[in-house]
Design a protein around this motif. Structure first.
Motif, PDB file in Angstrom:
ATOM      1  N   ARG A 104      20.545  -9.844  -2.419  1.00  0.00           N
ATOM      2  CA  ARG A 104      21.127 -11.132  -2.291  1.00  0.00           C
ATOM      3  C   ARG A 104      22.278  -9.733  -2.237  1.00  0.00           C
ATOM      4  O   ARG A 104      23.386 -10.058  -1.139  1.00  0.00           O
ATOM      5  CB  ARG A 104      22.018 -11.832  -3.764  1.00  0.00           C
ATOM      6  N   GLY A 105      22.024  -8.565  -2.055  1.00  0.00           N
ATOM      7  CA  GLY A 105      23.355  -7.647  -1.733  1.00  0.00           C
ATOM      8  C   GLY A 105      22.754  -7.797  -0.083  1.00  0.00           C
ATOM      9  O   GLY A 105      24.135  -6.958   0.638  1.00  0.00           O
TER      10      GLY A 105
ATOM     11  N   ALA B 270      15.941 -11.486   8.803  1.00  0.00           N
ATOM     12  CA  ALA B 270      14.671 -12.366   9.704  1.00  0.00           C
ATOM     13  C   ALA B 270      14.011 -13.044   9.225  1.00  0.00           C
ATOM     14  O   ALA B 270      13.313 -14.088   9.499  1.00  0.00           O
ATOM     15  CB  ALA B 270      14.063 -11.656  10.798  1.00  0.00           C
ATOM     16  N   CYS B 271      13.360 -12.440   7.702  1.00  0.00           N
ATOM     17  CA  CYS B 271      12.095 -13.176   6.788  1.00  0.00           C
ATOM     18  C   CYS B 271      12.517 -12.288   5.984  1.00  0.00           C
ATOM     19  O   CYS B 271      12.933 -11.579   5.138  1.00  0.00           O
ATOM     20  CB  CYS B 271      10.753 -13.396   7.666  1.00  0.00           C
TER      21      CYS B 271
ATOM     22  N   GLU C 109       3.718 -25.491  -9.832  1.00  0.00           N
ATOM     23  CA  GLU C 109       2.931 -24.139  -9.112  1.00  0.00           C
ATOM     24  C   GLU C 109       4.588 -24.381  -9.028  1.00  0.00           C
ATOM     25  O   GLU C 109       5.813 -25.178  -8.795  1.00  0.00           O
ATOM     26  CB  GLU C 109       2.760 -24.646  -7.919  1.00  0.00           C
ATOM     27  N   THR C 110       4.960 -22.787  -8.943  1.00  0.00           N
ATOM     28  CA  THR C 110       6.272 -22.858  -8.938  1.00  0.00           C
ATOM     29  C   THR C 110       6.198 -21.467  -8.489  1.00  0.00           C
ATOM     30  O   THR C 110       5.759 -19.927  -8.065  1.00  0.00           O
ATOM     31  CB  THR C 110       6.392 -21.743 -10.286  1.00  0.00           C
ATOM     32  N   PRO C 111       7.562 -21.212  -7.027  1.00  0.00           N
ATOM     33  CA  PRO C 111       7.767 -20.037  -6.729  1.00  0.00           C
ATOM     34  C   PRO C 111       8.111 -18.820  -7.258  1.00  0.00           C
ATOM     35  O   PRO C 111       8.599 -19.218  -8.516  1.00  0.00           O
ATOM     36  CB  PRO C 111       9.330 -20.884  -5.973  1.00  0.00           C
ATOM     37  N   CYS C 112       8.133 -17.857  -7.185  1.00  0.00           N
ATOM     38  CA  CYS C 112       8.741 -16.887  -7.704  1.00  0.00           C
ATOM     39  C   CYS C 112       9.931 -16.369  -7.182  1.00  0.00           C
ATOM     40  O   CYS C 112      10.466 -16.939  -6.594  1.00  0.00           O
ATOM     41  CB  CYS C 112       7.786 -15.263  -7.209  1.00  0.00           C
TER      42      CYS C 112
ATOM     43  N   ALA D  39      15.536 -17.310  -2.205  1.00  0.00           N
ATOM     44  CA  ALA D  39      15.360 -17.593  -0.333  1.00  0.00           C
ATOM     45  C   ALA D  39      15.807 -18.608  -0.256  1.00  0.00           C
ATOM     46  O   ALA D  39      16.515 -18.874   0.561  1.00  0.00           O
ATOM     47  CB  ALA D  39      14.177 -16.639  -0.181  1.00  0.00           C
ATOM     48  N   ILE D  40      15.079 -19.555  -0.795  1.00  0.00           N
ATOM     49  CA  ILE D  40      15.087 -21.108  -0.358  1.00  0.00           C
ATOM     50  C   ILE D  40      17.024 -21.053  -0.982  1.00  0.00           C
ATOM     51  O   ILE D  40      17.652 -22.076   0.128  1.00  0.00           O
ATOM     52  CB  ILE D  40      14.451 -21.808  -1.251  1.00  0.00           C
ATOM     53  N   GLU D  41      17.730 -20.927  -1.820  1.00  0.00           N
ATOM     54  CA  GLU D  41      18.678 -21.237  -2.040  1.00  0.00           C
ATOM     55  C   GLU D  41      19.913 -20.483  -0.858  1.00  0.00           C
ATOM     56  O   GLU D  41      20.565 -21.744  -0.577  1.00  0.00           O
ATOM     57  CB  GLU D  41      19.523 -20.787  -3.176  1.00  0.00           C
ATOM     58  N   MET D  42      19.312 -19.153  -0.225  1.00  0.00           N
ATOM     59  CA  MET D  42      20.581 -19.406   1.058  1.00  0.00           C
ATOM     60  C   MET D  42      20.258 -19.333   2.290  1.00  0.00           C
ATOM     61  O   MET D  42      19.953 -18.253   3.085  1.00  0.00           O
ATOM     62  CB  MET D  42      20.306 -17.865   0.239  1.00  0.00           C
ATOM     63  N   GLY D  43      18.560 -20.156   2.395  1.00  0.00           N
ATOM     64  CA  GLY D  43      18.580 -20.806   3.897  1.00  0.00           C
ATOM     65  C   GLY D  43      17.336 -19.369   4.276  1.00  0.00           C
ATOM     66  O   GLY D  43      17.846 -19.848   5.801  1.00  0.00           O
ATOM     67  N   LEU D  44      17.160 -18.981   3.861  1.00  0.00           N
ATOM     68  CA  LEU D  44      15.965 -18.742   4.409  1.00  0.00           C
ATOM     69  C   LEU D  44      14.915 -18.352   4.491  1.00  0.00           C
ATOM     70  O   LEU D  44      13.850 -18.742   3.736  1.00  0.00           O
ATOM     71  CB  LEU D  44      15.969 -16.621   3.665  1.00  0.00           C
TER      72      LEU D  44
END
Length: 298
Positions: free
Chosen positions: A12-13, A22-23, A38-41, A47-52
């Motif tokens: 986040r920082g 980039a990824c 199945e759960t993402p870490c 990253a999903i929340e930030m659209g990365l």
């Protein structure tokens, strides 16, 4: 490149500071919870929340396709914090400024997988964050920045963890902005903090109360300190040394969960939990569970 909650403030920082990410690399989703879905870490979820964009390879050491995909990102730097996979030489060499690691200790003390637990367990007066450029050794690369923080006499791994997580996020931004000179790590004073398992939480009542107190705090919240009570596992969530007397190790000395430890010392259990039950203060637990004086915990 990170996986657990410890790594999220750094991600986040970096985004909030205007760096182009980039990824994001994270450990693959794994079964979790009662339904074992199945759960993402935590880093993947952030990253999903930030659209990365996110990559979750299960292994990278010998996967040439992964090496090529990483190199193709054209990175200035990779920020690595508790990623969980060992990066091979081709990946370490790909970013222009290298792979910069946020390590939760004052290197060279406590290289390895569990540095916060190790510092609390050893009774260290302080720990900290080291920003280092990674090489192919185990946390042996040159250091860019170090910052210390005291470990309070009653602090748990969870409390130190949260403070170091925020420190790491702040220091990596400094390292990227200031490009400090690299300082080789001395080998003198190097220690190692191996990966922990559930058995590391077992309390050996033959040890002195001071050591057991540190183990309870070091193993909070994971893997958790525990002992056996009447053939069942009893988790010890909080405890403190107290005056004791000579008695067989593990013997309950009074009606308030004072337990005999090695060397005539004693540990008072303050908060406990049986499997499948809610955590309770010792007094509340004793109102529903008889633990008479002379009971032996194992």
């Amino acid at each position: 490149m990170g996986s657990p909650a410890f790594s999220v403030p750094a991600l986040r920082g970096l985004v909030e500071a205007g760096h182009e990410v980039a990824c994001v690399y994270a450990q693959p989703p794994r079964p979790a919870g009662r339904g074992q879905r199945e759960t993402p870490c935590p880093v993947h979820q952030a990253a999903i929340e930030m659209g990365l964009p996110v990559r979750t390879p299960a292994r990278v050491r010998r996967d040439v396709a992964e090496h090529d995909a990483f190199a193709a990102l054209g990175l200035d730097a990779a920020v690595v914090v508790a990623y969980g996979l060992i990066l091979p030489g081709p990946m370490l060499a790909a970013p222009r400024l290298g792979c910069l690691n946020i390590h939760a200790s004052l290197l060279p003390r406590w290289r390895g997988a569990a540095p916060i637990h190790a510092a609390v367990l050893a009774g260290d007066a302080e720990t900290g964050i080291t920003i280092m450029r990674m090489d192919e050794g185990l946390d042996t690369g040159p250091m860019l920045l170090r910052e210390a923080t005291p470990i309070g006499p009653r602090e748990t791994t969870a409390e130190v963890h949260d403070r170091l997580s925020a420190m790491g996020a702040r220091l990596i931004l400094r390292a990227l902005a200031e490009r400090p000179a690299e300082i080789p790590q001395p080998e003198e004073g190097a220690t190692y903090a191996p990966k922990l398992g559930k058995e590391d939480g077992r309390l050996d009542w033959a040890e002195p109360a001071s050591a057991l107190d540190r183990r309870v705090r070091a193993m909070t919240p994971w893997p958790g300190a525990f002992t056996a009570l009447g053939g069942e596992v009893l988790r010890v969530l909080s405890a403190e040394p107290a005056p004791g007397r000579e008695a067989a190790a593990g013997t309950v000395l009074d009606d308030a969960m004072l337990v005999a430890c090695g060397g005539g010392t004693a540990l008072r259990l303050l908060r406990v939990q049986k499997a499948g039950r809610a955590a309770m203060e010792a007094g509340a637990f004793l109102r529903g569970h008889a633990v008479p004086t002379g009971t032996v915990l194992g």
